[in-house]
Design an enzyme around this catalytic site. Sequence first.
Site, short mmCIF file in Angstrom:
data_model
loop_
_atom_site.label_atom_id
_atom_site.label_comp_id
_atom_site.label_asym_id
_atom_site.label_seq_id
_atom_site.Cartn_x
_atom_site.Cartn_y
_atom_site.Cartn_z
N GLN A 51 1.25 -1.39 -0.04
CA GLN A 51 -0.02 0.07 0.35
C GLN A 51 1.05 1.48 -0.12
O GLN A 51 0.46 2.21 -0.45
CB GLN A 51 -0.79 0.15 1.37
CG GLN A 51 -1.59 -0.64 0.85
CD GLN A 51 -3.09 -0.79 1.97
OE1 GLN A 51 -2.43 -1.46 3.75
NE2 GLN A 51 -3.81 0.08 2.18
N CYS A 90 -10.84 0.55 3.23
CA CYS A 90 -9.97 0.36 2.99
C CYS A 90 -9.20 1.58 2.71
O CYS A 90 -9.54 2.28 1.94
CB CYS A 90 -9.60 -0.65 2.42
SG CYS A 90 -7.81 -0.95 1.53
N HIS A 132 -7.67 -8.90 5.66
CA HIS A 132 -7.39 -7.48 5.39
C HIS A 132 -6.23 -7.97 5.08
O HIS A 132 -5.92 -7.39 3.77
CB HIS A 132 -8.72 -6.38 6.02
CG HIS A 132 -8.43 -5.33 5.30
ND1 HIS A 132 -9.12 -5.06 4.33
CD2 HIS A 132 -7.46 -4.98 4.67
CE1 HIS A 132 -9.39 -4.05 3.70
NE2 HIS A 132 -7.71 -3.99 3.83
NI NI Z 1 -6.62 -2.09 3.45
#
Ligand code: NI
Length: 169
Positions: A51, A90, A132
Amino acid sequence: MALYPIRTYGDPVLRMTPKPVVEIDEKIRVIVSDMIETMYDAPGVGLAANQIGVAKQIAVFDAQDDLGPRVMINPEIVELSGEWEYEEGCLSVPGHAWTIVRPAFARVKALDLEGNEVEYSGDELLGRVLQHEIGHLNGKLLIDELPKRERKKALKDLRDEALGLASYE
Ligand code: NI
C-alpha cells in the site's frame, strides 16, 4: 521517520503479490517504523507494505486493543473459523465501506522484527484486520470478498468515481 503516500485503487502495486522478506535488517526496521507512523497518521488500523509501494511481505496493524502496534513479516493464515459481518473500509479505497462477511476468527503465523516466529489470533476486529492485511499481501482488496452482484456494483462505483462520474450526495 517518514510518512509515505498511500497508494489507492487502480494502482497496480495493490494487485501484485509482494516478495517474502529474506533478511530482517536495518532497512526493514526503518520501513516498519515508517509504516506504523503512516498507519496512525491516516488514520487506520492496518497497513500492508504494497500500500506504500514496497513490494515486501510486511504488514502492520493496531486493532485498538492492548496489543498496541504490531508487525507481521511473511505472515501466513493458519486457521480461520466462524463468520462475522462487518462494515469494512480500506485506506487504499478511501471514502468507501462495504458490509463484508468473512470468518470471525483468524490465527496467523509470522515473523517479528527480531526474526522470531510469532502468532496472532483473535476474532471480530483483530480477526478482520489480520485477514484484510494478509489479503493485501496476496494482491487482494476488500471488494474481492463481496458476493458477485455486490462486487459488480462496487466496481462500477469505483470506475465511475475514477472517471469523475460519481454523484455525491
Ligand atoms: Ni486495506
